[in-house]
Design a protein around this motif. Sequence first.
Motif, PDB file in Angstrom:
ATOM      1  N   THR A  45       3.561  -1.089  -9.338  1.00 49.37           N
ATOM      2  CA  THR A  45       3.895  -1.417  -7.950  1.00 49.37           C
ATOM      3  C   THR A  45       4.295  -2.877  -7.800  1.00 49.37           C
ATOM      4  OG1 THR A  45       2.364   0.296  -7.223  1.00 49.37           O
ATOM      5  CG2 THR A  45       3.070  -1.292  -5.573  1.00 49.37           C
ATOM      6  N   LEU A  95       1.571   6.009  -7.219  1.00 52.60           N
ATOM      7  CA  LEU A  95       0.395   6.689  -7.751  1.00 52.60           C
ATOM      8  C   LEU A  95       0.589   8.205  -7.760  1.00 52.60           C
ATOM      9  CD1 LEU A  95      -2.498   6.384  -8.835  1.00 52.60           C
ATOM     10  CD2 LEU A  95      -3.293   6.555  -6.478  1.00 52.60           C
ATOM     11  N   ILE A  96       1.110   8.739  -6.687  1.00 48.20           N
ATOM     12  CA  ILE A  96       1.348  10.182  -6.614  1.00 48.20           C
ATOM     13  C   ILE A  96       2.379  10.609  -7.653  1.00 48.20           C
ATOM     14  CG2 ILE A  96       2.329  12.008  -5.153  1.00 48.20           C
ATOM     15  CD1 ILE A  96       0.980  10.520  -2.764  1.00 48.20           C
ATOM     16  N   TYR A 153       2.366   1.584  -3.396  1.00 45.27           N
ATOM     17  CA  TYR A 153       1.325   1.937  -4.353  1.00 45.27           C
ATOM     18  C   TYR A 153       1.004   3.421  -4.290  1.00 45.27           C
ATOM     19  CZ  TYR A 153      -3.109   2.092  -6.819  1.00 45.27           C
ATOM     20  OH  TYR A 153      -4.108   2.422  -7.698  1.00 45.27           O
ATOM     21  N   LEU A 154       0.860   3.953  -3.084  1.00 48.25           N
ATOM     22  CA  LEU A 154       0.542   5.375  -2.933  1.00 48.25           C
ATOM     23  C   LEU A 154       1.674   6.261  -3.444  1.00 48.25           C
ATOM     24  CD1 LEU A 154      -1.272   5.410   0.524  1.00 48.25           C
ATOM     25  CD2 LEU A 154      -2.276   5.645  -1.754  1.00 48.25           C
ATOM     26  N   LEU A 204       0.828  -1.206   0.000  1.00 46.47           N
ATOM     27  CA  LEU A 204       0.000   0.000   0.000  1.00 46.47           C
ATOM     28  C   LEU A 204       0.862   1.257   0.000  1.00 46.47           C
ATOM     29  CD1 LEU A 204      -2.811   1.286   0.142  1.00 46.47           C
ATOM     30  CD2 LEU A 204      -2.623   1.146   2.633  1.00 46.47           C
ATOM     31  N   LYS A 205       1.921   1.264   0.791  1.00 42.99           N
ATOM     32  CA  LYS A 205       2.815   2.425   0.833  1.00 42.99           C
ATOM     33  C   LYS A 205       3.475   2.655  -0.519  1.00 42.99           C
ATOM     34  CE  LYS A 205       3.749   1.732   5.705  1.00 42.99           C
ATOM     35  NZ  LYS A 205       4.685   1.202   6.690  1.00 42.99           N
TER      36      LYS A 205
END
Length: 102
Positions: free
Chosen positions: A65, A30-31, A26-27, A23-24
């Motif tokens: 990711t 994504l940013i 991925y974020l 998740l980290k």
Amino acid sequence: MTGSFSVILDFIISNYGMENVFLKMYLINLILSAVAYKLGFARKLSIGKNIFVYLMLAVGTYITTIFSIMMLPMTESLIIIVLVLAIYRARLHFQRKAKNAS
């Protein structure tokens, strides 16, 4: 360091552990992908098309990711892309400003 190419992933694992590492990453990806899209490729679109583009960007970032978790330097590449595009946009801005001033 585990000898991988992914410095960012090694940093996150060594400082924050393995919980929620996907998740980290991925974020972060994504940013960085959204910023790269906005700096280099974004055009004025209608709201529906804009939502569709960012949804597809989110799907593509999921794949990016996965490669990043496999210790490939995907996040580092996105950082370099964002830096190059930011430099390009800044130079373009200054050239347009100088052209309008003369």
